[in-house]
Design an enzyme around this catalytic site. Structure first.
Site, PDB file in Angstrom:
ATOM      1  CB  SER A 279      -0.900   0.054   1.099  1.00  0.00           C
ATOM      2  OG  SER A 279      -1.513   1.398   1.382  1.00  0.00           O
TER       3      SER A 279
ATOM      4  CG  HIS B 207      -4.194  -1.163  -1.417  1.00  0.00           C
ATOM      5  ND1 HIS B 207      -5.620  -1.724  -1.781  1.00  0.00           N
ATOM      6  CD2 HIS B 207      -4.348  -0.381  -0.573  1.00  0.00           C
ATOM      7  CE1 HIS B 207      -6.342  -1.411  -1.009  1.00  0.00           C
ATOM      8  NE2 HIS B 207      -5.776  -0.343  -0.265  1.00  0.00           N
TER       9      HIS B 207
ATOM     10  CG  ASP C 149      -5.117   3.230   0.922  1.00  0.00           C
ATOM     11  OD1 ASP C 149      -6.134   2.421   0.909  1.00  0.00           O
ATOM     12  OD2 ASP C 149      -4.107   2.951   1.505  1.00  0.00           O
TER      13      ASP C 149
ATOM     14  CG  MET D 206      -8.100   8.002   2.273  1.00  0.00           C
ATOM     15  SD  MET D 206      -7.096   8.256   3.765  1.00  0.00           S
ATOM     16  CE  MET D 206      -5.975   6.536   3.856  1.00  0.00           C
TER      17      MET D 206
ATOM     18  CG  HIS E  34      -9.352   1.218  -0.293  1.00  0.00           C
ATOM     19  ND1 HIS E  34      -8.578   0.857   0.951  1.00  0.00           N
ATOM     20  CD2 HIS E  34     -10.524   1.106   0.043  1.00  0.00           C
ATOM     21  CE1 HIS E  34      -9.714   0.872   1.856  1.00  0.00           C
ATOM     22  NE2 HIS E  34     -10.819   1.136   1.317  1.00  0.00           N
TER      23      HIS E  34
ATOM     24  CG  MET F   7     -11.094   4.424   2.036  1.00  0.00           C
ATOM     25  SD  MET F   7      -9.357   4.482   2.963  1.00  0.00           S
ATOM     26  CE  MET F   7      -8.293   4.259   1.536  1.00  0.00           C
TER      27      MET F   7
ATOM     28  CG  MET G 276     -11.655  -1.241   5.399  1.00  0.00           C
ATOM     29  SD  MET G 276     -10.362  -1.096   4.359  1.00  0.00           S
ATOM     30  CE  MET G 276      -9.144  -0.515   5.405  1.00  0.00           C
TER      31      MET G 276
ATOM     32  CG  ASP H 282      -6.272  -1.986   3.440  1.00  0.00           C
ATOM     33  OD1 ASP H 282      -5.107  -1.701   3.852  1.00  0.00           O
ATOM     34  OD2 ASP H 282      -7.109  -0.860   2.593  1.00  0.00           O
TER      35      ASP H 282
HETATM   36  C1  DX5 Z   1      -6.017   2.304   5.606  1.00  0.00           C
HETATM   37  C2  DX5 Z   1      -5.762   2.203   4.238  1.00  0.00           C
HETATM   38  C3  DX5 Z   1      -4.856   0.970   4.222  1.00  0.00           C
HETATM   39  C4  DX5 Z   1      -3.284   1.369   4.751  1.00  0.00           C
HETATM   40  C5  DX5 Z   1      -2.825   0.313   5.488  1.00  0.00           C
HETATM   41  O1  DX5 Z   1      -7.296   3.146   5.566  1.00  0.00           O
HETATM   42  O2  DX5 Z   1      -6.965   1.484   3.471  1.00  0.00           O
HETATM   43  O3  DX5 Z   1      -4.703   0.396   2.905  1.00  0.00           O
HETATM   44  O4  DX5 Z   1      -2.531   1.866   3.784  1.00  0.00           O
HETATM   45  O5  DX5 Z   1      -1.619   0.564   6.300  1.00  0.00           O
HETATM   46  P1  DX5 Z   1      -1.004  -0.373   7.050  1.00  0.00           P
HETATM   47  O6  DX5 Z   1      -0.607  -1.588   6.547  1.00  0.00           O
HETATM   48  O7  DX5 Z   1       0.133   0.340   7.617  1.00  0.00           O
HETATM   49  O8  DX5 Z   1      -1.952  -0.809   8.316  1.00  0.00           O
HETATM   50 ZN    ZN Z   2      -6.484   0.750   1.458  1.00  0.00          ZN
END
Ligand code: DX5
Ligand code: ZN
Length: 215
Positions: free
Chosen positions: A7, A32, A34, A36, A65, A67, A138, A172
């Site tokens: 990620s 991956h 993220d 947000m 992903h 969010m 999650m 994740d």
């Molecule tokens: C959190 C993200 C994850 C994050 C995971 O909201 O969706 O993808 O990068 O990070 P680690 O592996 O450090 O928990």
């Molecule tokens: Zn994620």
């Protein structure tokens, strides 16, 4: 065999091209990403222009992903920017819009993922998961890297693994050397690793170990 998806939230954002090369050199086939929106989650990360820049410097599978409270509004932009898979949260679209959301993502030609927060019961969504390409659990509340794994989600993984034996299940949040054997035993086969991958002194060794963990 499980697959590790680094990620990039845990990568050095000043050197993303180098970080993608580092993922590839370590043996990753997918990363991956993220996204947000500061509304669905209390954090703000990257948008389509940055994804397009990543697409220009890698042939890795880009697993995005979303969010976001309104993921469909931006789905086409992310597709055009180069996403191979788009994962939306069922909590964001809700039961009334889920069918249209899956159809829209199918139209865009991406792999369709449905993500679940730790307190969302996947049993209510099995009928829609059967139409998806990926279930993503999650194992932390989304928004930040580096949080601790929530063990109650293991039961959700087991339920979906039993109901849909062939559906890829991704996890994740807080996925590391301690939690990988647990989630793989439950039936997860795709492991999103932020801190555990990027903070390891030997990411290639970590990836090879994780992908060798047997169910
Ligand atoms: C959190 C993200 C994850 C994050 C995971 O909201 O969706 O993808 O990068 O990070 P680690 O592996 O450090 O928990
Ligand atoms: Zn994620």
């Amino acid at each position: 065999m499980p697959q590790v998806l680094p990620s990039i939230l845990a990568a050095d954002f000043a050197h993303l091209a180098d970080e993608l090369a580092r993922c590839r050199a370590a043996g990753a086939r997918a990363v991956h990403i993220d996204v947000m929106d500061a509304h669905f989650v209390p954090n703000l990360t990257i948008g389509p222009p940055v994804l397009a820049a990543l697409r220009r410097c890698t042939d890795l599978h880009l697993d995005v992903h979303l969010m976001m409270s309104d993921p469909l509004r931006y789905a086409e932009d992310f597709r055009e920017a180069g996403a191979d898979a788009l994962t939306i949260h069922v909590e964001a679209v809700g039961p009334r819009r889920i069918a249209a959301a899956i159809a829209r993502l199918r139209d865009l030609g991406v792999a369709v993922g449905l993500a679940f927060n730790p307190d969302t019961d996947p049993r209510l969504w099995l009928r829609w998961l059967a139409e998806a390409d990926l279930a993503m659990f999650m194992t932390v509340y989304p928004g930040f890297g580096g949080q601790s794994f929530i063990p109650e989600v293991r039961e959700h993984i087991r339920i979906v693994r039993q109901a849909l034996p062939r559906l890829p299940i991704q996890v994740d949040g807080g996925i590391n050397r301690h939690t990988i054997p647990l989630v793989v035993a439950d039936g997860a086969d795709r492991l999103v690793c932020g801190s555990a991958f990027f903070q390891d002194a030997d990411p290639a060794g970590f990836l090879a170990w994780a992908e060798g963990v047997a169910r």
